[in-house]
Design a protein around this motif. Structure first.
Motif: not given
Length: 204
Positions: A157-160, A179-182, A189-196
């Motif tokens: 769950r590494k953020p963008l 700030f994207l981590r939570p 929201i994870d659809e755009f906030a997660l790296h992959r």
């Protein structure tokens, strides 16, 4: 395909690594049932025509307890719309529809005199495409696909902005990723906030 196989052979021979190579569609792998210990897929699953079928093939060829390692971008990743030959503008696929973007993309490519090798033959998307060459898989879709047949060993769950070759060069990116981590743990929201979309799966 022959060119890719020959290149792979040269690479492995230079490093004295014994390996066999073949090419195939992910929906029909040229491997026996329960014949491999691991399958690795890196930035591929967003491009296959039938992801459920590809996942079934991965399950079929793995031995019981075998692992599937996969990393690929969600369709809603802000900059992974795969339109980079025409634009790198983030979030553009949030604003415009698939057909509009595809038409504009094709017109941009055709305007270049040296575009023959990457120009699309048709302005229309294939039935499996959401945008040129990508199938529209999201985090939610992938979670649903692997829910029953697979055991999830790891889900990153590494953020963008926290991973990548260029991230270490930009302090602002590392600051924003904090700030994207939570947000990366919140459904939708994870659809755009997660790296992959990043999973280690085990065949049950």
């Amino acid at each position: 395909a022959d060119v890719f196989i020959e290149s792979a052979r040269l690479f492995s021979n230079e490093r004295d690594i014994p390996a066999d190579f073949s090419t195939a569609r992910g929906e029909k792998l040229p491997l026996d049932d329960s014949s491999v210990d691991a399958v690795l897929s890196f930035d591929v699953f967003e491009h296959v025509q039938n992801l459920p079928a590809v996942l079934d093939e991965c399950h079929r060829v793995l031995r019981p307890g075998g692992k599937l390692y996969t990393v690929f971008p969600s369709y809603w990743h802000p900059i992974e719309h795969h339109l980079g030959l025409a634009t790198n503008l983030p979030f553009i696929h949030y604003i415009f529809g698939s057909n509009t973007l595809t038409q504009a993309y094709n017109e941009t490519i055709r305007s270049r005199p040296d575009s023959e090798w990457y120009r699309r033959q048709s302005d229309k998307l294939e039935r499996w495409e959401r945008l040129p060459t990508i199938n529209g898989t999201t985090h939610r879709i992938f979670r649903d696909l692997v829910r029953n047949k697979w055991t999830v060993l790891h889900h990153s769950r590494k953020p963008l902005l926290s991973v990548g070759r260029n991230i270490t060069k930009f302090k602002a990116a590392r600051f924003l990723s904090f700030f994207l981590r939570p947000l990366a743990s919140i459904p939708v929201i994870d659809e755009f906030a997660l790296h992959r979309i990043t999973y280690t799966l085990c065949r049950a």
